[in-house]
Design a protein around this motif. Structure first.
Motif, short mmCIF file in Angstrom:
data_model
loop_
_atom_site.label_atom_id
_atom_site.label_comp_id
_atom_site.label_asym_id
_atom_site.label_seq_id
_atom_site.Cartn_x
_atom_site.Cartn_y
_atom_site.Cartn_z
N LYS A 225 -42.79 -35.66 14.96
CA LYS A 225 -42.03 -34.40 14.90
C LYS A 225 -40.79 -34.49 15.79
O LYS A 225 -39.72 -33.98 15.44
N LYS B 160 -39.20 -37.28 16.40
CA LYS B 160 -38.29 -38.15 15.65
C LYS B 160 -37.56 -37.35 14.57
O LYS B 160 -36.34 -37.49 14.43
N ARG B 161 -38.29 -36.52 13.84
CA ARG B 161 -37.66 -35.72 12.79
C ARG B 161 -36.57 -34.82 13.38
O ARG B 161 -35.47 -34.72 12.85
N TRP B 162 -36.89 -34.19 14.52
CA TRP B 162 -35.94 -33.30 15.18
C TRP B 162 -34.72 -34.06 15.69
O TRP B 162 -33.57 -33.65 15.45
N ASP C 37 -33.54 -37.08 14.90
CA ASP C 37 -32.72 -37.67 13.83
C ASP C 37 -31.79 -36.59 13.26
O ASP C 37 -30.60 -36.84 13.05
N HIS D 171 -33.18 -45.51 8.81
CA HIS D 171 -33.89 -45.01 7.62
C HIS D 171 -34.48 -46.16 6.80
O HIS D 171 -35.64 -46.08 6.36
N ASP E 16 -37.47 -47.45 8.53
CA ASP E 16 -38.54 -46.47 8.36
C ASP E 16 -39.19 -46.61 6.98
O ASP E 16 -40.42 -46.55 6.84
N GLU F 25 -35.42 -36.81 6.75
CA GLU F 25 -36.43 -35.76 6.93
C GLU F 25 -37.61 -35.98 5.98
O GLU F 25 -38.77 -35.87 6.39
N ASP F 26 -37.33 -36.29 4.72
CA ASP F 26 -38.40 -36.54 3.76
C ASP F 26 -39.29 -37.70 4.20
O ASP F 26 -40.52 -37.63 4.11
N THR G 147 -39.76 -38.93 7.29
CA THR G 147 -40.55 -38.60 8.47
C THR G 147 -41.65 -37.59 8.12
O THR G 147 -42.76 -37.69 8.64
N ASN G 148 -41.36 -36.67 7.21
CA ASN G 148 -42.41 -35.76 6.75
C ASN G 148 -43.56 -36.53 6.10
O ASN G 148 -44.73 -36.19 6.28
#
Length: 162
Positions: free
Chosen positions: A11, A13-15, A17, A47, A50, A83-84, A86-87
């Protein structure tokens, strides 16, 4: 490391990024074209790695032949893609049994070499790899007169009550 800790780090990381991409978006394309392009190349590289490790941890082929793509996505494209991705990681880790984190997974490196890592090592690599490159992006943002985001877990925890 337990699943809850991993989910918190994902979470974060998502924030961060998203915060980094917001800061890149604020940099003038005309005044700092080369540095801004480099920022986007670095974010895209994060990305791609990832996505490679997403495939690896899932036991699938990733289809990448390099650690970046020939084309450079826009900030808007990267915001959605990152975001997708990391989600997906958050959902995947949330569904794993604790023993799954220690499972050894065989995979192929982009250069064709064979590798194997535990799931937890793959997740840690993905998390730390992004941190390394966001540091360089923060430096570039500063060189262009922008304000880099505070890429630290403490700020995330304070601001998001985790």
């Amino acid at each position: 490391m337990d699943k809850d800790t991993l989910v918190t780090l994902l979470k974060f990381k998502r924030w961060i990024d998203a915060e980094a991409l917001k800061a890149v978006k604020a940099i003038s394309e005309s005044a700092y074209a080369e540095k801004r392009h480099l920022m986007l190349r670095l974010m895209n590289h994060i990305h791609v790695v990832d996505m490679i490790f997403r495939a690896n941890i899932s036991g699938r082929q990733h289809g990448y032949t390099a650690l970046n793509t020939p084309e450079t996505p826009s900030v808007d494209e990267l915001e959605v893609k990152m975001e997708d991705c990391t989600n997906w990681y958050i959902q995947h880790v949330s569904s794993m049994a604790p023993a799954d984190l220690g499972e050894t997974i065989k995979f192929s490196f982009v250069d064709g070499g064979e590798g194997e890592m535990t799931a937890i090592d793959m997740l840690n690599h993905m998390l730390f790899h992004g941190t390394y490159h966001r540091g360089a992006i923060g430096w570039l943002i500063s060189e262009c007169g922008g304000v880099p985001p505070k890429d630290v877990l403490t700020v995330f925890l304070r601001e998001h009550n985790h």
